[in-house]
Design a protein around this motif. Structure first.
Motif, PDB file in Angstrom:
ATOM      1  N   ARG A  47       0.823  -1.205   0.000  1.00 23.99           N
ATOM      2  CA  ARG A  47       0.000   0.000   0.000  1.00 23.99           C
ATOM      3  C   ARG A  47       0.865   1.268   0.000  1.00 23.99           C
ATOM      4  NH1 ARG A  47      -5.339  -1.252   1.432  1.00 23.99           N
ATOM      5  NH2 ARG A  47      -5.598  -3.435   2.087  1.00 23.99           N
ATOM      6  N   ARG A  48       1.954   1.242   0.737  1.00 20.66           N
ATOM      7  CA  ARG A  48       2.842   2.401   0.764  1.00 20.66           C
ATOM      8  C   ARG A  48       3.534   2.606  -0.573  1.00 20.66           C
ATOM      9  NH1 ARG A  48       6.873   1.823   5.508  1.00 20.66           N
ATOM     10  NH2 ARG A  48       7.446   3.925   4.804  1.00 20.66           N
ATOM     11  N   LEU A  49       3.910   1.505  -1.232  1.00 20.40           N
ATOM     12  CA  LEU A  49       4.526   1.617  -2.558  1.00 20.40           C
ATOM     13  C   LEU A  49       3.563   2.265  -3.551  1.00 20.40           C
ATOM     14  CD1 LEU A  49       6.227  -1.890  -2.813  1.00 20.40           C
ATOM     15  CD2 LEU A  49       7.422   0.303  -2.706  1.00 20.40           C
ATOM     16  N   ALA A  50       2.303   1.870  -3.481  1.00 19.43           N
ATOM     17  CA  ALA A  50       1.318   2.424  -4.410  1.00 19.43           C
ATOM     18  C   ALA A  50       1.140   3.923  -4.222  1.00 19.43           C
ATOM     19  CB  ALA A  50      -0.015   1.704  -4.223  1.00 19.43           C
ATOM     20  N   GLU A  51       1.383   4.415  -3.012  1.00 17.55           N
ATOM     21  CA  GLU A  51       1.193   5.842  -2.729  1.00 17.55           C
ATOM     22  C   GLU A  51       2.364   6.696  -3.197  1.00 17.55           C
ATOM     23  OE1 GLU A  51       0.648   5.823   1.446  1.00 17.55           O
ATOM     24  OE2 GLU A  51      -1.406   5.032   1.368  1.00 17.55           O
ATOM     25  N   GLU A  52       3.521   6.085  -3.419  1.00 18.04           N
ATOM     26  CA  GLU A  52       4.690   6.856  -3.845  1.00 18.04           C
ATOM     27  C   GLU A  52       4.533   7.294  -5.297  1.00 18.04           C
ATOM     28  OE1 GLU A  52       6.998   8.019  -2.080  1.00 18.04           O
ATOM     29  OE2 GLU A  52       6.733   6.909  -0.213  1.00 18.04           O
ATOM     30  N   PRO A  53       4.979   8.506  -5.650  1.00 16.12           N
ATOM     31  CA  PRO A  53       4.728   9.029  -7.003  1.00 16.12           C
ATOM     32  C   PRO A  53       5.726   8.572  -8.056  1.00 16.12           C
ATOM     33  CG  PRO A  53       5.787  10.703  -5.665  1.00 16.12           C
ATOM     34  CD  PRO A  53       5.531   9.540  -4.752  1.00 16.12           C
ATOM     35  N   THR A  54       6.907   8.081  -7.649  1.00 14.40           N
ATOM     36  CA  THR A  54       7.943   7.738  -8.630  1.00 14.40           C
ATOM     37  C   THR A  54       8.549   6.382  -8.300  1.00 14.40           C
ATOM     38  OG1 THR A  54       9.777   8.723  -7.373  1.00 14.40           O
ATOM     39  CG2 THR A  54       8.529  10.195  -8.860  1.00 14.40           C
ATOM     40  N   TRP A  55       9.161   5.767  -9.323  1.00 13.81           N
ATOM     41  CA  TRP A  55       9.835   4.487  -9.087  1.00 13.81           C
ATOM     42  C   TRP A  55      11.023   4.664  -8.162  1.00 13.81           C
ATOM     43  CZ3 TRP A  55       7.191   0.421  -9.874  1.00 13.81           C
ATOM     44  CH2 TRP A  55       6.269   0.349 -10.918  1.00 13.81           C
ATOM     45  N   GLY A  56      11.750   5.766  -8.289  1.00 12.72           N
ATOM     46  CA  GLY A  56      12.878   5.999  -7.394  1.00 12.72           C
ATOM     47  C   GLY A  56      12.458   6.019  -5.942  1.00 12.72           C
ATOM     48  N   ALA A  57      11.348   6.680  -5.651  1.00  6.73           N
ATOM     49  CA  ALA A  57      10.847   6.725  -4.278  1.00  6.73           C
ATOM     50  C   ALA A  57      10.401   5.347  -3.813  1.00  6.73           C
ATOM     51  CB  ALA A  57       9.695   7.717  -4.181  1.00  6.73           C
ATOM     52  N   ARG A  58       9.830   4.570  -4.709  1.00  8.99           N
ATOM     53  CA  ARG A  58       9.406   3.217  -4.349  1.00  8.99           C
ATOM     54  C   ARG A  58      10.606   2.332  -4.036  1.00  8.99           C
ATOM     55  NH1 ARG A  58       5.467   3.658  -9.452  1.00  8.99           N
ATOM     56  NH2 ARG A  58       3.696   4.673  -8.401  1.00  8.99           N
ATOM     57  N   PHE A  59      11.647   2.432  -4.852  1.00  2.00           N
ATOM     58  CA  PHE A  59      12.832   1.615  -4.603  1.00  2.00           C
ATOM     59  C   PHE A  59      13.515   2.017  -3.295  1.00  2.00           C
ATOM     60  CE2 PHE A  59      13.241   1.217  -9.507  1.00  2.00           C
ATOM     61  CZ  PHE A  59      12.237   0.263  -9.519  1.00  2.00           C
ATOM     62  N   THR A  60      13.525   3.304  -2.986  1.00  2.00           N
ATOM     63  CA  THR A  60      14.089   3.760  -1.708  1.00  2.00           C
ATOM     64  C   THR A  60      13.286   3.211  -0.541  1.00  2.00           C
ATOM     65  OG1 THR A  60      14.958   5.791  -2.706  1.00  2.00           O
ATOM     66  CG2 THR A  60      14.625   5.805  -0.323  1.00  2.00           C
ATOM     67  N   LEU A  61      11.972   3.181  -0.683  1.00  3.98           N
ATOM     68  CA  LEU A  61      11.117   2.617   0.358  1.00  3.98           C
ATOM     69  C   LEU A  61      11.387   1.125   0.529  1.00  3.98           C
ATOM     70  CD1 LEU A  61       8.751   2.762   2.341  1.00  3.98           C
ATOM     71  CD2 LEU A  61       7.189   2.580   0.398  1.00  3.98           C
ATOM     72  N   LEU A  62      11.573   0.415  -0.578  1.00  7.59           N
ATOM     73  CA  LEU A  62      11.910  -1.007  -0.490  1.00  7.59           C
ATOM     74  C   LEU A  62      13.239  -1.214   0.232  1.00  7.59           C
ATOM     75  CD1 LEU A  62      10.876  -2.335  -4.008  1.00  7.59           C
ATOM     76  CD2 LEU A  62       9.944  -3.088  -1.819  1.00  7.59           C
ATOM     77  N   ASP A  63      14.235  -0.405  -0.101  1.00  6.77           N
ATOM     78  CA  ASP A  63      15.518  -0.492   0.589  1.00  6.77           C
ATOM     79  C   ASP A  63      15.329  -0.405   2.106  1.00  6.77           C
ATOM     80  OD1 ASP A  63      17.112  -0.777  -1.650  1.00  6.77           O
ATOM     81  OD2 ASP A  63      17.724   1.324  -1.735  1.00  6.77           O
ATOM     82  N   ALA A  64      14.588   0.603   2.537  1.00  2.90           N
ATOM     83  CA  ALA A  64      14.409   0.824   3.972  1.00  2.90           C
ATOM     84  C   ALA A  64      13.647  -0.331   4.614  1.00  2.90           C
ATOM     85  CB  ALA A  64      13.672   2.142   4.201  1.00  2.90           C
TER      86      ALA A  64
END
Length: 289
Positions: free
Chosen positions: A133-150
């Protein structure tokens, strides 16, 4: 109407995660009509975190082991091929994890999920569904990948390490320096073959012998997929170093098979078809192996 791969973005995890996660693949695909894909078996775990059209994951050997009408799931490892089907617009991130990495990140012995696909909404503590759900809320792939890292770094930091003896056994089996006898591996560990098989299967979802077969198949699948996908008919030579094998039999030997028939049998079992049937000119494998 043919499906359209609208977007593919590859993300490289931060350095501390790379021993566990090879890459992130973000995708957006439009399937105006039902799209069915064969997915080859493998000694890895597939994690799809999506927020688009639902799909079905079907194991032809056992329908109850599939996942239906899900946009996100964990699958495998599988010692047989399965199929996915979907229609509509699919969006999400795919990760492939080695079994021992998945054991730590997912927090579950893989013997409990081997040869099964499980929707993330059914995952025990709900963390994967919250992450989706948090990934879907992120606006860019870069932000999604950073969230996955964390998120993955946090999971690893709180996870118990895998038994060092099993990690050593996996490295031996996954090595490309030649075949490893399971009996010899057990002797080196000071375990019986049965004890090794039970412990290994509980943690990785595979027996050592099946792991050897799948790892060998993955190497051949990936290599043959690349070769056949660019319309290079066998046994035509291909520029590479070292010089390529010129016949199916040579290719079989190169990837650790006894002969051509052995190679074909494994492809039928693990991918559902012969190599030539799987990768006709212009195609590409859906699993990188």
């Amino acid at each position: 109407m043919t499906p359209t791969l609208d977007e593919v973005v590859v993300g490289v995890p931060e350095a501390r995660l790379r021993p566990y996660v090879g890459r992130y693949i973000g995708y957006r695909e439009t399937a105006p009509a039902p799209l069915v894909r064969h997915e080859a078996a493998g000694a890895f775990v597939v994690v799809i975190l999506g927020w688009g059209a639902p799909l079905d994951v079907v194991d032809p050997r056992a329908a109850a082991h599939g996942a239906y009408a899900v946009d996100s799931f964990v699958a495998g490892p599988f010692d047989g091929y399965c199929a996915t089907s979907t229609v509509g617009v699919g969006v999400g991130v795919q990760m492939l994890l080695t079994p021992l990495a998945a054991r730590r990140i997912l927090g579950t012995p893989l013997g409990e999920v081997a040869n099964r696909a499980v929707g993330v909404d059914q995952w025990s503590d709900g963390w994967l569904d919250r992450l989706r759900r948090r990934l879907a809320e992120e606006p860019t792939w870069g932000a999604r990948f950073t969230l996955l890292d964390a998120a993955l770094a946090t999971r690893l930091a709180g996870a118990e390490p895998v038994d060092a003896r099993l990690a050593w056994a996996w490295r031996r089996l996954a090595g490309e320096g030649g075949p490893v006898r399971v009996a010899g591996l057990a002797d080196e560990l000071g375990w019986s073959r049965r004890h090794l098989a039970v412990r290994f299967h509980r943690e990785t979802g595979l027996t050592p012998r099946t792991a050897v077969r799948l790892l060998r198949f993955q190497r051949a699948y990936a290599a043959l997929g690349r070769r056949l996908a660019v319309c290079e008919p066998l046994p035509a030579p291909v520029r590479e170093d070292p010089p390529p094998a010129r016949t199916w039999a040579d290719l079989a030997v190169r990837y650790g098979y006894y002969d051509q028939s052995h190679l074909i049998r494994d492809f039928r079992e693990f991918a559902g078809a012969t190599p030539a049937a799987l990768f006709p000119p212009g195609s590409h494998p859906s699993n990188p192996g």
